[in-house]
Enzyme design. Structure first.
Site, mmCIF file in Angstrom:
data_model
loop_
_atom_site.group_PDB
_atom_site.id
_atom_site.type_symbol
_atom_site.label_atom_id
_atom_site.label_comp_id
_atom_site.label_asym_id
_atom_site.label_seq_id
_atom_site.Cartn_x
_atom_site.Cartn_y
_atom_site.Cartn_z
ATOM 1 N N GLU A 157 -15.804 2.894 4.554
ATOM 2 C CA GLU A 157 -14.508 3.312 4.032
ATOM 3 C C GLU A 157 -14.757 4.315 2.915
ATOM 4 O O GLU A 157 -15.852 4.351 2.346
ATOM 5 C CB GLU A 157 -13.736 2.102 3.474
ATOM 6 C CG GLU A 157 -13.412 1.070 4.546
ATOM 7 C CD GLU A 157 -12.639 -0.133 4.002
ATOM 8 O OE1 GLU A 157 -11.819 0.022 3.086
ATOM 9 O OE2 GLU A 157 -12.856 -1.227 4.526
ATOM 10 N N SER A 181 -10.734 -1.193 0.633
ATOM 11 C CA SER A 181 -9.375 -1.728 0.577
ATOM 12 C C SER A 181 -9.243 -2.896 -0.396
ATOM 13 O O SER A 181 -8.181 -3.083 -0.980
ATOM 14 C CB SER A 181 -8.926 -2.164 1.967
ATOM 15 O OG SER A 181 -9.757 -3.191 2.466
ATOM 16 N N HIS A 206 -13.495 -2.956 6.328
ATOM 17 C CA HIS A 206 -12.267 -3.589 6.818
ATOM 18 C C HIS A 206 -12.491 -4.278 8.178
ATOM 19 O O HIS A 206 -13.322 -3.839 8.973
ATOM 20 C CB HIS A 206 -11.214 -2.485 6.966
ATOM 21 C CG HIS A 206 -9.837 -2.973 7.285
ATOM 22 N ND1 HIS A 206 -9.331 -2.982 8.569
ATOM 23 C CD2 HIS A 206 -8.857 -3.450 6.488
ATOM 24 C CE1 HIS A 206 -8.088 -3.446 8.541
ATOM 25 N NE2 HIS A 206 -7.779 -3.735 7.287
ATOM 26 N N ASP A 239 -13.530 5.977 7.112
ATOM 27 C CA ASP A 239 -12.150 5.503 7.196
ATOM 28 C C ASP A 239 -11.483 5.762 5.839
ATOM 29 O O ASP A 239 -11.845 5.159 4.836
ATOM 30 C CB ASP A 239 -12.176 4.007 7.541
ATOM 31 C CG ASP A 239 -10.782 3.390 7.652
ATOM 32 O OD1 ASP A 239 -9.821 3.964 7.106
ATOM 33 O OD2 ASP A 239 -10.666 2.311 8.268
ATOM 34 N N ASN A 243 0.841 -1.208 0.000
ATOM 35 C CA ASN A 243 0.000 0.000 0.000
ATOM 36 C C ASN A 243 0.869 1.250 0.000
ATOM 37 O O ASN A 243 0.425 2.327 0.377
ATOM 38 C CB ASN A 243 -0.916 0.012 1.229
ATOM 39 C CG ASN A 243 -1.883 -1.142 1.222
ATOM 40 O OD1 ASN A 243 -2.572 -1.375 0.230
ATOM 41 N ND2 ASN A 243 -1.939 -1.885 2.314
ATOM 42 N N LYS A 291 0.008 3.584 4.909
ATOM 43 C CA LYS A 291 -0.236 3.356 3.483
ATOM 44 C C LYS A 291 0.430 4.459 2.663
ATOM 45 O O LYS A 291 1.631 4.474 2.557
ATOM 46 C CB LYS A 291 -1.727 3.186 3.266
ATOM 47 C CG LYS A 291 -2.104 1.797 3.784
ATOM 48 C CD LYS A 291 -3.486 1.573 4.226
ATOM 49 C CE LYS A 291 -3.575 0.155 4.801
ATOM 50 N NZ LYS A 291 -4.781 -0.074 5.583
ATOM 51 N N HIS A 335 -7.371 4.240 2.377
ATOM 52 C CA HIS A 335 -6.874 4.074 1.002
ATOM 53 C C HIS A 335 -7.136 5.284 0.109
ATOM 54 O O HIS A 335 -6.917 5.216 -1.095
ATOM 55 C CB HIS A 335 -7.466 2.805 0.381
ATOM 56 C CG HIS A 335 -7.018 1.576 1.093
ATOM 57 N ND1 HIS A 335 -5.802 0.975 0.840
ATOM 58 C CD2 HIS A 335 -7.589 0.870 2.093
ATOM 59 C CE1 HIS A 335 -5.657 -0.056 1.649
ATOM 60 N NE2 HIS A 335 -6.732 -0.143 2.416
#
Ligand code: PLP
Length: 395
Positions: free
Chosen positions: A183, A187, A139, A212, A47, A244, A215
């Site tokens: 998210e 992910s 996640h 979240d 990542n 990440k 990413h």
């Protein structure tokens, strides 16, 4: 039967099902390459989106970022206790202030990891009598945070807004507070949550939003400040991770000053955990600067994924993600087959980890392909050639 004997059997069952995982030893990484058993191979499964995890040691530290490093004595190795017990250091506060400014929020709080942040923050904000509405692709750390909280949790199908709206209409009035937990970029599927729509739905039903950005931080938004900033959405709780795109380790929660005060008192991964070492907080200041100035790297990263996506489109596998995110998944659908692909690719110099249950639902085992801005166009050409030749001829 001894416990160890039972474990032996359980491990054998994992292996027979194609689901035994063993961490692969890598000897070095940097510039989008990893060294495995003395051989340099293209790394397409980290990542480290912007190539910041292993910087060229000869690169100068960016202007303005050196103060934090100088503020920390070179002899200090650890923070020695929870910040509530033995005191917080100015460098921790400085990093938090910079993270809040970067994410356009009022305040931030550091955690030792994104996992710790989510399992700490969700139970801190939702208790018995509250409702958590959680996306089915969230996640593990979000799932575990929901489980640890005493609130009721309902999973809604991935990005299914009509179903989410139904749940809100039906259930939100029965609870004290309702949270939507999501998210920003997922992910494993690499797809993008419609944050403006989620904010609107939350507002319509007097619910709150927990986002979240593991990413998307560093990848999307002005100067990499995230998808919330890009969409001008303010969630009540914003989670960013530093392992990440930032290339470090750790995470933070951001939001209002009151939220952060509350988390300092109730987030158990903050209250009951040793603070990250001061030098790590100093590195965050450096990394924010690097991330902010990485527009060219962001463009390079997304163009790599776009090229990978179109080059793999003709293969007999479904592709998910890779559209405005750096994560592209080739759905193989079988644990044995996906690991056979991983082995064949590695033999030919490309490291792409097969992702299996429980990280993804059984039947959606996949090659999760993530380039880095550190890759050159030629690296991606080489990766495409290898991927196509291996995936065109399934074992
Ligand atoms: C990786 C990840 C985390 C965990 O972050 P760590 O710092 O690696 O513990 C949390 N949330 C999401 C969405 C992630 O992808």
């Amino acid at each position: 039967m001894s416990f160890d004997h039972a474990l032996e059997g359980a491990l054998a069952a994992l292996r027979d099902g194609g689901n035994l995982r063993v961490p692969r030893t890598i000897e070095a990484l940097g510039g989008g390459w990893v060294r495995i058993e003395g051989r340099d191979v293209l790394g397409l499964c980290s990542n480290d989106y912007l190539g910041l995890a292993a910087d060229d040691p000869r690169a100068p530290i960016p202007e303005g970022a050196t103060n934090g490093l100088r503020a920390v004595s070179g002899s200090e190795r650890g923070a020695a206790a929870s910040r509530l017990v033995s005191g917080t250091r100015p460098i921790h506060r400085q990093a938090e202030g910079a993270l809040a400014a970067f994410t356009r929020t009022d305040a931030s709080l550091l955690f030792s990891s994104g996992y710790a942040a989510n399992v700490s923050c969700i139970p801190a904000i939702a208790e018995a009598g509250d409702l958590l509405l959680s996306d089915s692709s969230n996640h593990a750390s979000l799932i575990d945070g929901c489980r640890l909280s005493r609130a009721d949790t309902i999973i809604f199908p991935h990005l299914d807004l009509p179903t989410l709206q139904e749940r809100l209409t039906e259930l939100a009035p029965r609870y004290r507070r309702t949270w939507i937990v999501t998210e920003a970029i997922f992910s494993m599927d690499g797809d993008v949550a419609p944050l403006s729509d989620l904010r609107r739905l939350a507002d319509q039903h007097r619910a709150f939003l927990y986002v979240d950005e593991a990413h998307s931080l560093g990848i999307r938004g002005p100067e990499g400040s995230g998808l919330c900033a890009e969409e001008r959405v303010r969630p009540e709780v914003f989670i960013g991770t530093l392992g990440k795109a930032f290339g470090l380790a750790g995470a933070f929660a951001s939001g209002s000053t009151h939220l952060i005060r509350w988390l300092e008192n109730r987030a158990r991964g903050f209250v009951f955990s040793t603070a990250s070492p001061p030098h790590q907080a100093a590195e965050i200041l450096v990394a924010i600067d690097r991330v902010r100035h990485a527009d060219a790297a962001r463009a390079q990263l997304l163009s790599h994924t776009t090229r990978l996506r179109s080059a793999l489109a003709h293969l007999p596998f479904a592709l998910v993600g890779g559209d405005n995110s750096a994560i592209l998944s080739v759905i193989v659908g079988d644990p044995h087959q996906v690991m056979a692909f991983t082995d064949q690719l590695l033999e030919r110099g490309v490291f792409v980890q097969g992702i299996r249950a429980p990280t993804v639902p059984p039947g959606t085992e996949r090659l999760r392909i993530v380039p880095s801005a550190a890759h050159s166009a030629q690296d991606i050409d080489a990766a495409i050639e290898t991927l196509v030749s291996v995936l065109e001829a399934p074992p």
